[in-house]
Design an enzyme around this catalytic site. Structure first.
Site, mmCIF file in Angstrom:
data_model
loop_
_atom_site.group_PDB
_atom_site.id
_atom_site.type_symbol
_atom_site.label_atom_id
_atom_site.label_comp_id
_atom_site.label_asym_id
_atom_site.label_seq_id
_atom_site.Cartn_x
_atom_site.Cartn_y
_atom_site.Cartn_z
ATOM 1 N N HIS A 1 33.287 -25.198 -3.180
ATOM 2 C CA HIS A 1 34.593 -25.842 -3.332
ATOM 3 C C HIS A 1 35.663 -25.239 -2.422
ATOM 4 O O HIS A 1 36.818 -25.059 -2.822
ATOM 5 C CB HIS A 1 35.044 -25.761 -4.800
ATOM 6 C CG HIS A 1 34.183 -26.549 -5.750
ATOM 7 N ND1 HIS A 1 33.494 -27.681 -5.383
ATOM 8 C CD2 HIS A 1 33.893 -26.358 -7.069
ATOM 9 C CE1 HIS A 1 32.833 -28.158 -6.429
ATOM 10 N NE2 HIS A 1 33.038 -27.383 -7.459
ATOM 11 N N HIS B 1 37.441 -33.248 -9.882
ATOM 12 C CA HIS B 1 36.424 -32.536 -10.663
ATOM 13 C C HIS B 1 36.701 -32.652 -12.170
ATOM 14 O O HIS B 1 36.608 -31.668 -12.904
ATOM 15 C CB HIS B 1 36.387 -31.077 -10.225
ATOM 16 C CG HIS B 1 35.057 -30.408 -10.438
ATOM 17 N ND1 HIS B 1 34.388 -30.444 -11.645
ATOM 18 C CD2 HIS B 1 34.272 -29.700 -9.599
ATOM 19 C CE1 HIS B 1 33.257 -29.769 -11.528
ATOM 20 N NE2 HIS B 1 33.156 -29.310 -10.298
ATOM 21 N N GLN C 1 28.117 -36.235 -7.270
ATOM 22 C CA GLN C 1 27.533 -35.079 -7.935
ATOM 23 C C GLN C 1 27.615 -35.329 -9.430
ATOM 24 O O GLN C 1 28.703 -35.476 -9.990
ATOM 25 C CB GLN C 1 28.310 -33.805 -7.564
ATOM 26 C CG GLN C 1 27.643 -32.516 -8.017
ATOM 27 C CD GLN C 1 26.512 -32.072 -7.090
ATOM 28 O OE1 GLN C 1 26.305 -32.647 -6.017
ATOM 29 N NE2 GLN C 1 25.771 -31.059 -7.496
ATOM 30 N N GLU D 1 31.427 -36.496 -9.537
ATOM 31 C CA GLU D 1 32.274 -36.134 -8.405
ATOM 32 C C GLU D 1 31.835 -36.940 -7.186
ATOM 33 O O GLU D 1 30.773 -36.688 -6.624
ATOM 34 C CB GLU D 1 32.144 -34.636 -8.118
ATOM 35 C CG GLU D 1 32.416 -33.750 -9.315
ATOM 36 C CD GLU D 1 31.682 -32.399 -9.210
ATOM 37 O OE1 GLU D 1 31.894 -31.682 -8.229
ATOM 38 O OE2 GLU D 1 30.879 -32.099 -10.115
#
Lengths: 347, 347
Positions: A105, A175, A284, A312
């Protein structure tokens, strides 16, 4: 639209809360700290509202956050392998924030920033953040805008507009951890999940894609027909063992660059349903495998194991080190412009 | 730039030849019939010029052409399966011009059209063609522009700009047959080919991709390190048998939407080299397996077996029927804009 002071960061910057309530009484809360989607209160099948975002409800909680709840993540969400990235033959080392081995990230640069804000109307707030050339090792300056809109149809729309002044990878995402039963309703294993993906990208022991594009057929990763998240999660599958559960990139069908539905999630208990849209090639799917109850979240409930799931939207992780993946490389003539929509209903 | 009358079509439309000569004496010829790249005359390692395009040098020859030599192909090059295409739940049947089974090259609509032209300068000609809503079964009107430029660096640049007024698939390409020894120098099996692709798309017996993305490793389709086209072409490989040789889509590395090198071809005999660039995800590598000497081409030489090879830049064929492929679906807000470059040198 209401705006109120939420708290201050350690260095004294003011953080504001923005609440958008629509005509049905549903509402979302946004924070300029990390351009965070902090609350989504929507009705169940009986019309009872609950906040379906797992996260924090105090500034102190936000500052203790380690798992990116609700945050805008960038400049490159997910993992970059320890060798960094190479553009036009030049290698750039990126801050390795996980055991000195690889990047996760973008070292949380975007998440821990206080973003500028602009209220665009009753239903919309735009956050902006400038990431300088060299930050975390990435080349080129990058001006980021993330606009959240909450419609009367209970749609949370996220619009990303990230413009660099030279070549750089970009993979900005949100997120949020969702629990359609409400943040305090336990784990999400009984939610029914559908993801329109025939392939996923297996990963190595650092949770970095190996480069393989693998069919979901006859694997626990087949969500083409809706199934409970928990149905196959304990299968003795090598990829589930590596991820401690689902924490994988799915290769979404019908990639044209235009917005299309990519997933549907349904909670049979509450009747709440979330339909998801993106224009990106991947998502994700993570189910909070690393949540262990040690952090205290909203309403002083601990953030327990798998109490939320994430979808995500993204380019496939570590794409610049996997040339066969679609490359998330942008430049001054080719900005990252992307939309994600989470639409809520009940039945 | 010289322009001259080349001939007339059966219905009396005038066809013009446009010749662009650069400062080194190299030249290309273009025709507004089919927006055809008809000639590329470039030097070998001794400075001797030859025309490296296999095709025709008379209007009569052009009218006899069945294999798309040099033509601009559209609206969708390559194959579409017999079920046609489905957009937003609506099915469109596309003219099935191959044994009534499936579509090849949009039934040659673009190739047999006389295009409008505009001379943009000494080194560039723009051709334009309007394809009406419903042509060959495709939805939406489509305005096409194809601009050819020949630079002093012996680069043939092809710029496509195709703008529909609604949703429609687009996959416009150029179908040149190259022979770096010159059009009359025999087959191209001794050319060395390099294609930057780790995967290709196997096809069924109608030469339509099955949907599988297969690694080239340990197959005759591995051109990552340069090898002679003929080295493995006679391997008893199921895919080579189906194609009667190479006639396959390769999944090009480093797809970002920006131009990048995707292939290099070298003729050891003449020393001529061609370096190829595209911004698209795929290329059809075809080696003239269906050429049988029955057609008479330039200089009255017959178009013999494998006397030319093609590198047709493209989205993967039949993508709209393979949702896991990148979808070549465009609309009024999302035109098809693409560049291909073939650069010639000698060593």
């Amino acid at each position: 639209m209401t705006k109120s002071l939420y708290g201050k960061t350690a260095d004294g910057k003011e953080v504001f809360s923005f609440t958008i309530k629509n005509e049905s009484g549903a509402e979302i809360e946004l924070l300029n700290y990390g351009a965070t989607l902090n609350k989504i209160s929507v009705p169940d099948r009986n019309g009872d509202f609950a906040d379906v975002l797992v996260g924090f409800d105090t500034m102190e909680g936000q500052l203790s956050c380690t798992d990116s709840q609700g945050r805008t993540v960038g400049r490159v969400a997910n993992r970059i392998s320890g060798n960094g990235i190479t553009i036009d033959g030049k290698n750039y080392r990126i801050t390795k924030n996980i055991d000195g081995k690889f990047t996760l990230h973008g070292n949380h640069e975007y998440e821990n920033a206080v973003w500028n804000y602009e209220i665009l109307g009753d239903d919309s707030v735009k956050f902006s953040y400038f990431s300088a050339d060299g930050n975390e090792g990435f080349p080129s300056n990058l001006q980021n805008e993330v606009t959240f809109t909450f419609t009367d149809k209970n749609e949370v729309k996220i619009h990303y507009d990230c413009r660099p002044d030279g070549k750089t990878p970009i993979n900005v995402t949100n997120h949020s951890y969702f629990n359609l039963g409400g943040y305090a309703s336990g784990n999400i294993l009984s939610h029914e999940m559908q993801i329109f993906a025939k392939y996923f990208t297996p990963m190595n022991e650092d949770s970095i894609p190996t480069g393989e594009i693998r069919s979901v057929e006859n694997t626990p990763f087949d969500f083409r027909i809706p199934k409970k998240i928990g149905r196959d999660v304990s299968s003795p599958d090598e990829q589930l063992i590596i991820g401690r559960g689902y924490d994988h990139n799915f290769c979404l069908e019908n990639y044209t660059g235009a917005l299309r539905e990519f997933a549907m999630v349904y909670d049979p208990e509450s009747g709440r349903k979330m339909t998801c849209y993106t224009d990106l090639p991947g998502v994700q799917f993570y189910i909070g495998n690393y949540m262990d109850g040690s952090q205290i979240g909203k309403g002083k409930f601990p953030l327990t194991h798998r109490s939320g799931f994430c979808l995500e939207t993204q380019y496939y992780p570590n794409a610049l080190n996997n040339p066969d993946f679609i490359q998330n490389l942008f430049d001054e003539n080719h900005p990252f412009v992307s939309d994600t929509v989470y639409r809520f209903s009940a039945e």
